[in-house]
Structure formats: C-alpha cells, structure tokens
Design an enzyme around this catalytic site. Structure first.
Site, PDB file in Angstrom:
ATOM      1  N   GLY A  18      -7.270  -8.377 -12.424  1.00  0.00           N
ATOM      2  CA  GLY A  18      -7.707  -7.044 -12.860  1.00  0.00           C
ATOM      3  C   GLY A  18      -6.711  -6.384 -13.799  1.00  0.00           C
ATOM      4  O   GLY A  18      -7.075  -5.938 -14.903  1.00  0.00           O
ATOM      5  N   GLY A  81      -0.216 -13.764  -8.341  1.00  0.00           N
ATOM      6  CA  GLY A  81      -0.054 -13.956  -6.908  1.00  0.00           C
ATOM      7  C   GLY A  81      -1.222 -13.391  -6.131  1.00  0.00           C
ATOM      8  O   GLY A  81      -2.163 -12.831  -6.704  1.00  0.00           O
ATOM      9  N   SER A  83      -3.008 -10.716  -4.098  1.00  0.00           N
ATOM     10  CA  SER A  83      -2.817  -9.269  -4.290  1.00  0.00           C
ATOM     11  C   SER A  83      -3.359  -8.430  -3.138  1.00  0.00           C
ATOM     12  O   SER A  83      -3.450  -7.207  -3.258  1.00  0.00           O
ATOM     13  CB  SER A  83      -3.479  -8.835  -5.599  1.00  0.00           C
ATOM     14  OG  SER A  83      -4.879  -9.000  -5.514  1.00  0.00           O
ATOM     15  N   SER A 119       4.566  -3.534  -4.811  1.00  0.00           N
ATOM     16  CA  SER A 119       3.407  -2.798  -4.286  1.00  0.00           C
ATOM     17  C   SER A 119       3.832  -1.715  -3.310  1.00  0.00           C
ATOM     18  O   SER A 119       4.872  -1.831  -2.640  1.00  0.00           O
ATOM     19  CB  SER A 119       2.471  -3.782  -3.560  1.00  0.00           C
ATOM     20  OG  SER A 119       1.475  -3.088  -2.847  1.00  0.00           O
ATOM     21  N   ASN A 120       2.983  -0.724  -3.196  1.00  0.00           N
ATOM     22  CA  ASN A 120       3.204   0.330  -2.191  1.00  0.00           C
ATOM     23  C   ASN A 120       3.182  -0.250  -0.777  1.00  0.00           C
ATOM     24  O   ASN A 120       3.669   0.402   0.154  1.00  0.00           O
ATOM     25  CB  ASN A 120       2.152   1.427  -2.345  1.00  0.00           C
ATOM     26  CG  ASN A 120       0.758   0.982  -1.924  1.00  0.00           C
ATOM     27  OD1 ASN A 120       0.371   1.112  -0.766  1.00  0.00           O
ATOM     28  ND2 ASN A 120      -0.007   0.445  -2.863  1.00  0.00           N
ATOM     29  N   TYR A 144       1.536  -9.612   2.973  1.00  0.00           N
ATOM     30  CA  TYR A 144       1.526  -9.299   1.535  1.00  0.00           C
ATOM     31  C   TYR A 144       2.668  -8.333   1.193  1.00  0.00           C
ATOM     32  O   TYR A 144       3.448  -8.589   0.253  1.00  0.00           O
ATOM     33  CB  TYR A 144       0.156  -8.701   1.177  1.00  0.00           C
ATOM     34  CG  TYR A 144       0.079  -8.058  -0.180  1.00  0.00           C
ATOM     35  CD1 TYR A 144       0.164  -8.813  -1.342  1.00  0.00           C
ATOM     36  CD2 TYR A 144      -0.091  -6.672  -0.307  1.00  0.00           C
ATOM     37  CE1 TYR A 144       0.089  -8.205  -2.591  1.00  0.00           C
ATOM     38  CE2 TYR A 144      -0.179  -6.067  -1.539  1.00  0.00           C
ATOM     39  CZ  TYR A 144      -0.083  -6.840  -2.686  1.00  0.00           C
ATOM     40  OH  TYR A 144      -0.158  -6.241  -3.924  1.00  0.00           O
ATOM     41  N   ARG A 182      -7.290   8.427   0.048  1.00  0.00           N
ATOM     42  CA  ARG A 182      -5.916   7.929  -0.025  1.00  0.00           C
ATOM     43  C   ARG A 182      -5.493   7.698  -1.474  1.00  0.00           C
ATOM     44  O   ARG A 182      -4.381   8.033  -1.881  1.00  0.00           O
ATOM     45  CB  ARG A 182      -5.819   6.626   0.780  1.00  0.00           C
ATOM     46  CG  ARG A 182      -4.520   5.902   0.603  1.00  0.00           C
ATOM     47  CD  ARG A 182      -4.491   4.588   1.388  1.00  0.00           C
ATOM     48  NE  ARG A 182      -3.426   3.745   0.898  1.00  0.00           N
ATOM     49  CZ  ARG A 182      -3.531   2.914  -0.132  1.00  0.00           C
ATOM     50  NH1 ARG A 182      -4.673   2.771  -0.778  1.00  0.00           N
ATOM     51  NH2 ARG A 182      -2.494   2.207  -0.504  1.00  0.00           N
TER      52      ARG A 182
HETATM   53  P1  NAI Z   1      -5.597  -9.651  -8.998  1.00  0.00           P
HETATM   54  O1  NAI Z   1      -5.779 -10.304  -7.676  1.00  0.00           O
HETATM   55  O2  NAI Z   1      -6.799  -9.200  -9.729  1.00  0.00           O
HETATM   56  O3  NAI Z   1      -4.761 -10.615  -9.949  1.00  0.00           O
HETATM   57  C1  NAI Z   1      -3.782 -11.511  -9.479  1.00  0.00           C
HETATM   58  C2  NAI Z   1      -3.909 -12.803 -10.254  1.00  0.00           C
HETATM   59  O4  NAI Z   1      -2.944 -13.732  -9.748  1.00  0.00           O
HETATM   60  C3  NAI Z   1      -5.293 -13.462 -10.113  1.00  0.00           C
HETATM   61  O5  NAI Z   1      -5.887 -13.638 -11.382  1.00  0.00           O
HETATM   62  C4  NAI Z   1      -5.010 -14.774  -9.434  1.00  0.00           C
HETATM   63  O6  NAI Z   1      -5.820 -15.845  -9.889  1.00  0.00           O
HETATM   64  C5  NAI Z   1      -3.535 -15.005  -9.784  1.00  0.00           C
HETATM   65  N1  NAI Z   1      -2.926 -15.916  -8.816  1.00  0.00           N
HETATM   66  C6  NAI Z   1      -3.079 -15.924  -7.463  1.00  0.00           C
HETATM   67  N2  NAI Z   1      -2.424 -16.977  -6.944  1.00  0.00           N
HETATM   68  C7  NAI Z   1      -1.852 -17.635  -7.973  1.00  0.00           C
HETATM   69  C8  NAI Z   1      -1.076 -18.814  -8.070  1.00  0.00           C
HETATM   70  N3  NAI Z   1      -0.730 -19.529  -6.983  1.00  0.00           N
HETATM   71  N4  NAI Z   1      -0.652 -19.206  -9.287  1.00  0.00           N
HETATM   72  C9  NAI Z   1      -0.973 -18.492 -10.390  1.00  0.00           C
HETATM   73  N5  NAI Z   1      -1.721 -17.370 -10.371  1.00  0.00           N
HETATM   74  C10 NAI Z   1      -2.155 -16.961  -9.170  1.00  0.00           C
HETATM   75  O7  NAI Z   1      -4.588  -8.434  -8.775  1.00  0.00           O
HETATM   76  P2  NAI Z   1      -4.328  -7.170  -9.706  1.00  0.00           P
HETATM   77  O8  NAI Z   1      -4.998  -6.007  -9.129  1.00  0.00           O
HETATM   78  O9  NAI Z   1      -4.551  -7.516 -11.122  1.00  0.00           O
HETATM   79  O10 NAI Z   1      -2.758  -6.959  -9.464  1.00  0.00           O
HETATM   80  C11 NAI Z   1      -1.794  -7.562 -10.297  1.00  0.00           C
HETATM   81  C12 NAI Z   1      -0.459  -7.545  -9.582  1.00  0.00           C
HETATM   82  O11 NAI Z   1      -0.115  -6.196  -9.283  1.00  0.00           O
HETATM   83  C13 NAI Z   1      -0.465  -8.304  -8.264  1.00  0.00           C
HETATM   84  O12 NAI Z   1       0.796  -8.935  -8.101  1.00  0.00           O
HETATM   85  C14 NAI Z   1      -0.636  -7.227  -7.230  1.00  0.00           C
HETATM   86  O13 NAI Z   1      -0.036  -7.596  -6.007  1.00  0.00           O
HETATM   87  C15 NAI Z   1       0.101  -6.064  -7.881  1.00  0.00           C
HETATM   88  N6  NAI Z   1      -0.420  -4.768  -7.449  1.00  0.00           N
HETATM   89  C16 NAI Z   1      -1.639  -4.329  -7.878  1.00  0.00           C
HETATM   90  C17 NAI Z   1      -2.114  -3.107  -7.476  1.00  0.00           C
HETATM   91  C18 NAI Z   1      -3.402  -2.535  -7.985  1.00  0.00           C
HETATM   92  O14 NAI Z   1      -3.706  -1.407  -7.626  1.00  0.00           O
HETATM   93  N7  NAI Z   1      -4.168  -3.237  -8.805  1.00  0.00           N
HETATM   94  C19 NAI Z   1      -1.360  -2.280  -6.520  1.00  0.00           C
HETATM   95  C20 NAI Z   1      -0.088  -2.838  -6.139  1.00  0.00           C
HETATM   96  C21 NAI Z   1       0.360  -4.043  -6.607  1.00  0.00           C
HETATM   97  C1  15L Z   2      -2.230  -3.353  -3.659  1.00  0.00           C
HETATM   98  O1  15L Z   2      -1.089  -3.797  -3.547  1.00  0.00           O
HETATM   99  C2  15L Z   2      -3.360  -4.225  -4.025  1.00  0.00           C
HETATM  100  O2  15L Z   2      -2.973  -5.264  -4.890  1.00  0.00           O
HETATM  101  C3  15L Z   2      -4.518  -3.457  -4.622  1.00  0.00           C
HETATM  102  O3  15L Z   2      -5.650  -4.288  -4.650  1.00  0.00           O
HETATM  103  C4  15L Z   2      -4.815  -2.173  -3.840  1.00  0.00           C
HETATM  104  O4  15L Z   2      -5.247  -2.523  -2.576  1.00  0.00           O
HETATM  105  C5  15L Z   2      -3.557  -1.339  -3.760  1.00  0.00           C
HETATM  106  O5  15L Z   2      -2.446  -2.078  -3.278  1.00  0.00           O
HETATM  107  C6  15L Z   2      -3.706  -0.118  -2.874  1.00  0.00           C
HETATM  108  O6  15L Z   2      -2.890   0.055  -1.972  1.00  0.00           O
HETATM  109  O7  15L Z   2      -4.621   0.672  -3.111  1.00  0.00           O
END
Ligand code: NAI
Ligand code: 15L
Length: 273
Positions: A18, A81, A83, A119-120, A144, A182
């Site tokens: 995303g 990773g 998420s 992350s939070n 996580y 939240r």
């Molecule tokens: P997402 O789940 O959409 O994207 C994560 C990507 O990592 C996916 O495309 C997935 O295929 C890839 N991935 C998973 N395992 C893998 C592996 N073994 N090797 C290579 N790639 C791998 O998550 P999003 O929302 O885009 O978040 C991006 C980052 O930000 C993540 O690390 C997430 O933990 C962190 N994050 C996101 C938040 C949010 O609100 N979107 C909140 C807090 C942290």
């Molecule tokens: C995260 O760390 C997750 O990646 C995201 O999908 C949301 O759940 C976010 O935290 C959240 O706390 O809203």
C-alpha cells in the site's frame, strides 16, 4: 524540500504494498533512479516518472538475494515485510531476518542512510489516555510490534558499530483517510508521510532517530520533540474526517480499540493449531 537533495539510486522495499504504491512515484523527487523490490509482483516500470525505475524481485528472508538487491544503492527506504500481526514464524522470516539482511547488505555495500518503516505497535500497549515521546520504554503489542522493536534496535546497533544512519518512522495509520476513532489520533496522510521520508533521507547527522509518523491530529498521543532536528511539520489533520468517522457506532469502552494505542492488535493471538 529543496530540489538538489537527491541520491543517485534509492532502494524501496515493499514496493508492491500500500505505502510502496504511494511512495513509488513520489520518491522520484529524491532520486535519479528508484529500485523497486518486493516478493509480490510489481507492475512494470513506468516511463513517465521523474526518476528511472528498476524492478528487482526479492525475498527479504534470502540473505544472498538481499545482498545483491542492495548493491549499487545509495540509500534505502525499507517498507518490506509482514505489516500486520501474524504467527511468529512468518514475522521471523520477513521482518526479523529481513531487517538483518538489509543492514548487513548496507554495511557490505557502504550504504550510509536507511529509512526504516517501524510502527506504532512498538508502543501499542500504552493507553490512549497516555502521552508519550520517543524515549518512553517500548511496549510492543504482538510479534509484529516486537519485530519493529527489533528493527529499531538493529538500526541503533548499526549506527553505533558501523556509522550507518537511520530514521525509524513509527508510522501510525497511513491510509487515504482514518478508518475509525482510534485513527483520528494515529492518522498519517500520504503527503505528510512523503515529507517525513524526505526529512529522514536528507537531514544530516540523524544517528538513529525515532520519529512518530502522525499528521497534526487534534487528539495526538505522541510528542516528537526528540526528533525536532528533522524539522518535520505535518500539514494535514484528521479533523476534516471527524464528522464522518463519528457518525459510525463507537466501540464499547471495554474494547481494546478504545483502550490501547495499538488498538485491536493488542488482542490478537495466540496462534495455536
Ligand atoms: P503492505 O503489507 O501493503 O506492504 C508490505 C509489502 O512487503 C508487501 O507488498 C509484501 O509483499 C512485502 N513483503 C512481505 N514479506 C516480504 C518478504 N519476505 N520479502 C519481500 N517483501 C515482502 O504494508 P504497508 O501498509 O504498505 O506498510 C509498509 C510498511 O510500513 C510496512 O513495513 C509496515 O509494517 C509499515 N507500517 C505501515 C503502516 C500503515 O499505516 N500503512 C503503519 C505502521 C507501519
Ligand atoms: C500498522 O503497523 C499496520 O501496518 C497498518 O496496517 C495499520 O494497522 C496500522 O499499523 C495501525 O495501527 O493503524
């Protein structure tokens, strides 16, 4: 952000996700070439972008593959990773081994700056009535959150030992809009996320800095004074979504979504059977 703040080749992991989708185009403001990587398929390289794109599929759990991925890059935005909360074995491969592989490759290939998507959920067991800063002890709310806490420690170690600088973005909830009450406190707009990534890439002498990734929300839980040197000034606020969000039923007072900063993540698991 000044236009002359650029690196030559910038690696973006998690590019099929995303936030990867959102940042893919926006990172063109910060680099001549953006190398996009994910374990999942990434749409083909676009030719109408500000920066050239390279697509390099990679499993973060594969140390040799990550080493090759990082070679030739000048900075890394590490979003890849798992998420969400998942069984430990899944988190171990993608997040814990994955972040180690990223830093080892950064050391071997002399990459000096990493932006780590923390992350939070590193502090998810604080109550929503509490106000904390980056010096508050961590209270991970699951495997996580533990993996992100480990990632922050990995960043700290690689700075102290090898001088590789990192900004760990403790992202709240970065989506087009807050989905629930939240997220009125945790929401981070995509524009504010982009500003943060720019500051994280180009602010000099960050060592290992932890910054909370939230917009200028009315009922904020997080104090960013410890990251004041980044100069992050959020331009958005969740306030314009308040009426819409509050028109939906509120969670019960006993619901973790209404008690803890990490919300529902605090109540997931155990993952037996
Ligand atoms: P997402 O789940 O959409 O994207 C994560 C990507 O990592 C996916 O495309 C997935 O295929 C890839 N991935 C998973 N395992 C893998 C592996 N073994 N090797 C290579 N790639 C791998 O998550 P999003 O929302 O885009 O978040 C991006 C980052 O930000 C993540 O690390 C997430 O933990 C962190 N994050 C996101 C938040 C949010 O609100 N979107 C909140 C807090 C942290
Ligand atoms: C995260 O760390 C997750 O990646 C995201 O999908 C949301 O759940 C976010 O935290 C959240 O706390 O809203």
């Amino acid at each position: 952000m000044s236009q002359n703040l650029r690196v030559h080749r910038l690696l973006l992991t998690g590019a099929a996700g995303g936030l990867g989708f959102v940042l893919r185009e926006r990172l063109g403001a910060f680099a001549d070439i953006v190398r996009l990587s994910d374990i999942a398929p990434i749409p083909p390289a676009a030719t109408d972008r500000q920066a050239a794109e390279e697509i390099v599929p990679c499993n973060l759990a594969d140390k040799a593959a990550v080493d090759a991925l990082v070679q030739g890059c000048d900075a890394i935005v590490h979003l890849g990773g798992v998420s969400v909360e998942r069984p430990f074995e899944e988190i171990l491969e993608a997040n814990i081994k994955g972040v180690f592989h990223i830093y080892e490759a950064a050391r071997r290939h002399n990459v000096r700056r990493v932006v780590f998507a923390s992350s939070n959920h590193v502090i998810g067991f604080y109550r929503q009535t509490e106000r904390i800063d980056a010096n508050a002890r961590r209270r991970p709310d699951g495997y996580y959150g533990l993996s992100k806490s480990f990632g922050e420690d990995m960043a700290s170690f690689y700075f102290d030992r090898y001088g590789i600088e990192t900004v760990s973005l403790r992202i709240g909830s970065s989506f087009p809009e807050p989905k629930d009450r939240r997220m009125m406190s945790t929401w981070l707009s995509y524009d504010d996320l982009t500003q943060l990534v720019g500051k994280a890439l180009f602010t000099p002498n960050v060592g290992h800095t932890v910054v909370f990734g939230a917009s200028d929300n009315r009922d904020a839980w997080w104090d960013n004074h410890a990251a004041a040197h980044l100069g992050y000034r959020p331009q958005d606020s969740s306030e314009r979504f308040r009426a819409q969000v509050e028109s939906r039923p509120a969670p019960a007072a006993t619901d973790p979504a209404a008690i803890y900063q990490g919300g529902a993540f605090t109540a997931q698991g155990p993952f037996e059977g």
